[in-house]
Design a protein around this motif. Structure first.
Motif, PDB file in Angstrom:
ATOM      1  N   GLU A   1       0.851  -1.192   0.000  1.00 13.42           N
ATOM      2  CA  GLU A   1       0.000   0.000   0.000  1.00 13.42           C
ATOM      3  C   GLU A   1       0.886   1.241   0.000  1.00 13.42           C
ATOM      4  O   GLU A   1       1.959   1.232   0.617  1.00 13.42           O
ATOM      5  N   ILE A   2       0.441   2.296  -0.650  1.00 14.57           N
ATOM      6  CA  ILE A   2       1.209   3.541  -0.674  1.00 14.57           C
ATOM      7  C   ILE A   2       0.544   4.557   0.237  1.00 14.57           C
ATOM      8  O   ILE A   2      -0.669   4.763   0.178  1.00 14.57           O
ATOM      9  N   ASP A   3       1.340   5.173   1.097  1.00 11.01           N
ATOM     10  CA  ASP A   3       0.826   6.238   1.958  1.00 11.01           C
ATOM     11  C   ASP A   3       0.853   7.540   1.153  1.00 11.01           C
ATOM     12  O   ASP A   3       1.884   8.197   1.061  1.00 11.01           O
ATOM     13  N   TYR A   4      -0.269   7.887   0.563  1.00 10.29           N
ATOM     14  CA  TYR A   4      -0.295   9.065  -0.309  1.00 10.29           C
ATOM     15  C   TYR A   4      -0.152  10.378   0.452  1.00 10.29           C
ATOM     16  O   TYR A   4       0.034  11.424  -0.141  1.00 10.29           O
ATOM     17  N   ASP A   5      -0.244  10.330   1.788  1.00 11.61           N
ATOM     18  CA  ASP A   5      -0.009  11.548   2.571  1.00 11.61           C
ATOM     19  C   ASP A   5       1.461  11.962   2.481  1.00 11.61           C
ATOM     20  O   ASP A   5       1.798  13.123   2.567  1.00 11.61           O
ATOM     21  N   PHE A   6       2.353  10.959   2.351  1.00 12.56           N
ATOM     22  CA  PHE A   6       3.779  11.278   2.404  1.00 12.56           C
ATOM     23  C   PHE A   6       4.544  10.897   1.146  1.00 12.56           C
ATOM     24  O   PHE A   6       5.747  11.101   1.073  1.00 12.56           O
ATOM     25  N   CYS A   7       3.884  10.328   0.150  1.00 10.24           N
ATOM     26  CA  CYS A   7       4.540  10.056  -1.125  1.00 10.24           C
ATOM     27  C   CYS A   7       4.754  11.391  -1.829  1.00 10.24           C
ATOM     28  O   CYS A   7       3.838  12.202  -1.905  1.00 10.24           O
ATOM     29  N   LYS A   8       5.999  11.616  -2.307  1.00 11.97           N
ATOM     30  CA  LYS A   8       6.288  12.872  -2.994  1.00 11.97           C
ATOM     31  C   LYS A   8       6.191  12.733  -4.506  1.00 11.97           C
ATOM     32  O   LYS A   8       6.444  13.681  -5.241  1.00 11.97           O
ATOM     33  N   GLY A   9       5.918  11.521  -4.961  1.00 14.85           N
ATOM     34  CA  GLY A   9       5.783  11.310  -6.395  1.00 14.85           C
ATOM     35  C   GLY A   9       7.095  11.361  -7.150  1.00 14.85           C
ATOM     36  O   GLY A   9       7.135  11.773  -8.314  1.00 14.85           O
ATOM     37  N   CYS A  10       8.193  10.939  -6.501  1.00 20.00           N
ATOM     38  CA  CYS A  10       9.500  11.020  -7.172  1.00 20.00           C
ATOM     39  C   CYS A  10       9.609  10.017  -8.314  1.00 20.00           C
ATOM     40  O   CYS A  10      10.354  10.235  -9.261  1.00 20.00           O
ATOM     41  N   GLY A  11       8.887   8.891  -8.212  1.00 21.79           N
ATOM     42  CA  GLY A  11       8.888   7.925  -9.308  1.00 21.79           C
ATOM     43  C   GLY A  11       9.974   6.876  -9.228  1.00 21.79           C
ATOM     44  O   GLY A  11      10.125   6.072 -10.143  1.00 21.79           O
ATOM     45  N   VAL A  12      10.745   6.840  -8.131  1.00 23.96           N
ATOM     46  CA  VAL A  12      11.776   5.813  -7.971  1.00 23.96           C
ATOM     47  C   VAL A  12      11.144   4.420  -8.009  1.00 23.96           C
ATOM     48  O   VAL A  12      11.657   3.513  -8.672  1.00 23.96           O
ATOM     49  N   CYS A  13       9.999   4.248  -7.344  1.00 27.82           N
ATOM     50  CA  CYS A  13       9.345   2.935  -7.281  1.00 27.82           C
ATOM     51  C   CYS A  13       8.966   2.450  -8.672  1.00 27.82           C
ATOM     52  O   CYS A  13       9.231   1.299  -9.042  1.00 27.82           O
ATOM     53  N   ALA A  14       8.365   3.335  -9.471  1.00 34.26           N
ATOM     54  CA  ALA A  14       7.942   2.945 -10.820  1.00 34.26           C
ATOM     55  C   ALA A  14       9.155   2.642 -11.699  1.00 34.26           C
ATOM     56  O   ALA A  14       9.143   1.707 -12.498  1.00 34.26           O
ATOM     57  N   HIS A  15      10.210   3.418 -11.533  1.00 25.89           N
ATOM     58  CA  HIS A  15      11.423   3.240 -12.328  1.00 25.89           C
ATOM     59  C   HIS A  15      12.136   1.938 -11.965  1.00 25.89           C
ATOM     60  O   HIS A  15      12.725   1.282 -12.825  1.00 25.89           O
ATOM     61  N   GLU A  16      12.081   1.563 -10.679  1.00 25.91           N
ATOM     62  CA  GLU A  16      12.818   0.383 -10.219  1.00 25.91           C
ATOM     63  C   GLU A  16      12.011  -0.901 -10.308  1.00 25.91           C
ATOM     64  O   GLU A  16      12.583  -1.982 -10.229  1.00 25.91           O
ATOM     65  N   CYS A  17      10.680  -0.809 -10.442  1.00 29.44           N
ATOM     66  CA  CYS A  17       9.845  -2.012 -10.452  1.00 29.44           C
ATOM     67  C   CYS A  17      10.239  -2.896 -11.634  1.00 29.44           C
ATOM     68  O   CYS A  17      10.185  -2.470 -12.789  1.00 29.44           O
ATOM     69  N   LYS A  18      10.623  -4.140 -11.327  1.00 32.37           N
ATOM     70  CA  LYS A  18      11.164  -5.011 -12.373  1.00 32.37           C
ATOM     71  C   LYS A  18      10.069  -5.588 -13.271  1.00 32.37           C
ATOM     72  O   LYS A  18      10.353  -6.007 -14.385  1.00 32.37           O
ATOM     73  N   VAL A  19       8.830  -5.649 -12.759  1.00 36.04           N
ATOM     74  CA  VAL A  19       7.757  -6.215 -13.572  1.00 36.04           C
ATOM     75  C   VAL A  19       6.813  -5.140 -14.133  1.00 36.04           C
ATOM     76  O   VAL A  19       5.796  -5.461 -14.741  1.00 36.04           O
ATOM     77  N   GLY A  20       7.171  -3.894 -13.922  1.00 36.19           N
ATOM     78  CA  GLY A  20       6.353  -2.806 -14.463  1.00 36.19           C
ATOM     79  C   GLY A  20       4.962  -2.727 -13.857  1.00 36.19           C
ATOM     80  O   GLY A  20       3.991  -2.404 -14.543  1.00 36.19           O
ATOM     81  N   ALA A  21       4.874  -3.021 -12.554  1.00 37.17           N
ATOM     82  CA  ALA A  21       3.556  -3.031 -11.917  1.00 37.17           C
ATOM     83  C   ALA A  21       3.157  -1.667 -11.375  1.00 37.17           C
ATOM     84  O   ALA A  21       2.032  -1.488 -10.926  1.00 37.17           O
ATOM     85  N   ILE A  22       4.074  -0.712 -11.405  1.00 35.12           N
ATOM     86  CA  ILE A  22       3.746   0.624 -10.888  1.00 35.12           C
ATOM     87  C   ILE A  22       3.771   1.621 -12.039  1.00 35.12           C
ATOM     88  O   ILE A  22       4.727   1.673 -12.796  1.00 35.12           O
ATOM     89  N   ARG A  23       2.702   2.379 -12.195  1.00 32.57           N
ATOM     90  CA  ARG A  23       2.721   3.428 -13.210  1.00 32.57           C
ATOM     91  C   ARG A  23       2.467   4.780 -12.547  1.00 32.57           C
ATOM     92  O   ARG A  23       1.854   4.860 -11.480  1.00 32.57           O
ATOM     93  N   MET A  24       2.981   5.810 -13.197  1.00 36.50           N
ATOM     94  CA  MET A  24       2.826   7.155 -12.656  1.00 36.50           C
ATOM     95  C   MET A  24       1.698   7.848 -13.420  1.00 36.50           C
ATOM     96  O   MET A  24       1.720   7.908 -14.651  1.00 36.50           O
ATOM     97  N   VAL A  25       0.725   8.337 -12.657  1.00 38.16           N
ATOM     98  CA  VAL A  25      -0.436   8.980 -13.275  1.00 38.16           C
ATOM     99  C   VAL A  25      -0.477  10.430 -12.825  1.00 38.16           C
ATOM    100  O   VAL A  25      -0.226  10.735 -11.665  1.00 38.16           O
ATOM    101  N   LYS A  26      -0.764  11.318 -13.736  1.00 34.14           N
ATOM    102  CA  LYS A  26      -0.781  12.750 -13.400  1.00 34.14           C
ATOM    103  C   LYS A  26      -1.854  13.034 -12.344  1.00 34.14           C
ATOM    104  O   LYS A  26      -2.970  12.520 -12.433  1.00 34.14           O
ATOM    105  N   GLU A  27      -1.493  13.845 -11.355  1.00 36.61           N
ATOM    106  CA  GLU A  27      -2.464  14.223 -10.323  1.00 36.61           C
ATOM    107  C   GLU A  27      -3.633  14.956 -10.971  1.00 36.61           C
ATOM    108  O   GLU A  27      -3.438  15.787 -11.863  1.00 36.61           O
TER     109      GLU A  27
END
Lengths: 300, 104
Positions: B71-97
């Motif tokens: 689960e992502i804590d959206y209160d403190f996620c800054k949206g840097c995108g490290v998680c999406a960039h590092e995910c090896k199976v491409g399960a995280i995508r970045m969506v515009k706020e």
């Protein structure tokens, strides 16, 4: 393997000890602090000299450190750590860790005498230097650990100079030369290796030192999402190395059979983008010289 | 989700309300970081293999592994995108706020 060793994400606690800080999105230094505190746990006493992590962690009335934490004078981080350890000993505390996080300037330039003294005394402290290769907190000034060719505000690149004109200080070897009981280099690009080294330092009965490479997206000039990629590439292209020093012996933890292209690593970063082929070959020659020495003299 | 929560900050009214000396309570959060985000990460739970790579490399520790799924804590996620960039199976995508989950 020792049961206290944390070597992967599964063994790592879910509890956060450095949370809600105001570091830039994609900050490498905050990841180094976060992971180390997750290994060391709630019973840690943290000391930081002025650096990014103290600037983003202590913003009254917000404090992002869940453990005890204090800001030390710039030159005295290791001395403050020694004092905390002495205090904890006097109180009869057991099962605690005294850990300091300093940047590259706070370790290699301004804080080096206090660190040297603490290692000399053999106080049971963990000193972690997160190396982002310049004074980032005050606006990207050159430090003793800024590499050749990096553009900073005090080493601007122009017609006559390629940015910084000196190589990185050999901080790891300087610390090891004290005869410290445990010292290591790490990178947030290899987080499992870093976790293992912090666990090892935590079990050390004397002073331990970890030098962790932590890219700074703002100061180095790359998009925040690439922090881990850049950190990993620094190791893969040979400009950084993963090594340990214990029992008076150096060990290389990672020996790449071939290096990835240095130019590719450099051109991803704004601070190196002005470099020409001449400068890149200087960097490569220095790298090859360093690796030749390491492979000859260190175990692998 | 097991992440520190924001507490309401009470402005000091009298001198006694100020902390004594330069000390203050640890882990005291009064502000979220969610306003920093331009893009927000969304985990595709069907693709996620729970390798915990994103949990490991998140500079803000905003990804929680205590539940069944990450689960992502959206209160403190800054949206840097490290998680999406590092995910090896491409399960995280970045969506515009401001856009919905499909980016519209």
């Amino acid at each position: 393997m020792d049961k206290n060793m944390v070597t992967n994400a599964r063994e790592l606690t879910n509890t956060e000890f450095f949370y809600g800080h105001k570091a830039c999105a994609g900050c490498g230094g905050s990841l180094a602090v976060r992971l180390a505190l997750k290994v060391l746990g709630q019973n840690s006493f943290v000391s930081l000299p002025p650096n990014c992590m103290s600037a983003v962690g202590f913003l009254f009335p917000q404090i992002s450190f869940v453990t005890n934490a204090i800001i030390a004078p710039f030159a005295a981080n290791a001395a403050v750590l020694s004092g905390i350890e002495a205090g904890a000993k006097a109180l009869g505390l057991k099962d605690h860790h005294v850990v300091g996080f300093a940047g590259d300037g706070g370790t290699a330039d301004i804080g080096i005498q206090a660190l040297s003294g603490a290692i000399d005394r053999g106080d049971r402290i963990i000193y972690i230097c997160y190396d982002n290769e310049a004074y980032m907190n005050t606006g990207i000034q050159q430090s003793g650990l800024t590499p050749y060719g990096a553009r900073t505000t005090t080493s601007p690149a122009g017609k006559n100079l390629p940015g910084s004109i000196k190589m990185k200080k050999n901080m790891f070897e300087i610390v090891a030369a004290h005869g410290i009981s445990y010292a290591a280099t790490a990178s947030i690009g290899y987080p499992e290796d870093y976790l293992k080294k912090v666990s090892k330092a935590a079990q050390c009965e004397s002073t331990s030192y970890i030098h962790v490479m932590a890219p700074c997206c703002t100061g180095w000039g790359f998009p925040g999402e690439r922090t881990i990629e850049i950190a990993k590439e620094a190791v893969d292209c040979g400009l950084w190395f993963l090594a340990e020093y214990e029992n008076e012996k150096f060990t290389l933890n990672r020996k790449p059979s071939s290096f990835s292209p240095v130019k590719e690593y450099l051109m991803k970063q704004g601070r190196f983008r002005h470099l020409g082929d001449d400068d890149i070959s200087i960097i490569e020659r220095h790298r090859d010289h360093k690796w030749e020495k390491m492979l000859k003299n260190w175990d692998s | 989700m097991d992440r520190p929560k924001v507490v309401k900050y009470k402005e000091p009214e009298r001198a006694e309300d100020y902390p004594v000396g330069a000390t203050f309570k640890a882990g005291h959060l009064v502000q979220t970081n969610s306003g920093w985000r331009t893009f927000r990460p969304i985990i595709d739970q069907d693709k996620c293999i729970k390798c915990l790579r994103c949990f490991l490399v998140c500079p803000d520790g905003a990804i929680d592994k205590s539940g069944e799924s990450l689960e992502i804590d959206y209160d403190f996620c800054k949206g840097c995108g490290v998680c999406a960039h590092e995910c090896k199976v491409g399960a995280i995508r970045m969506v515009k706020e401001g856009a919905d989950e499909d980016g519209r």
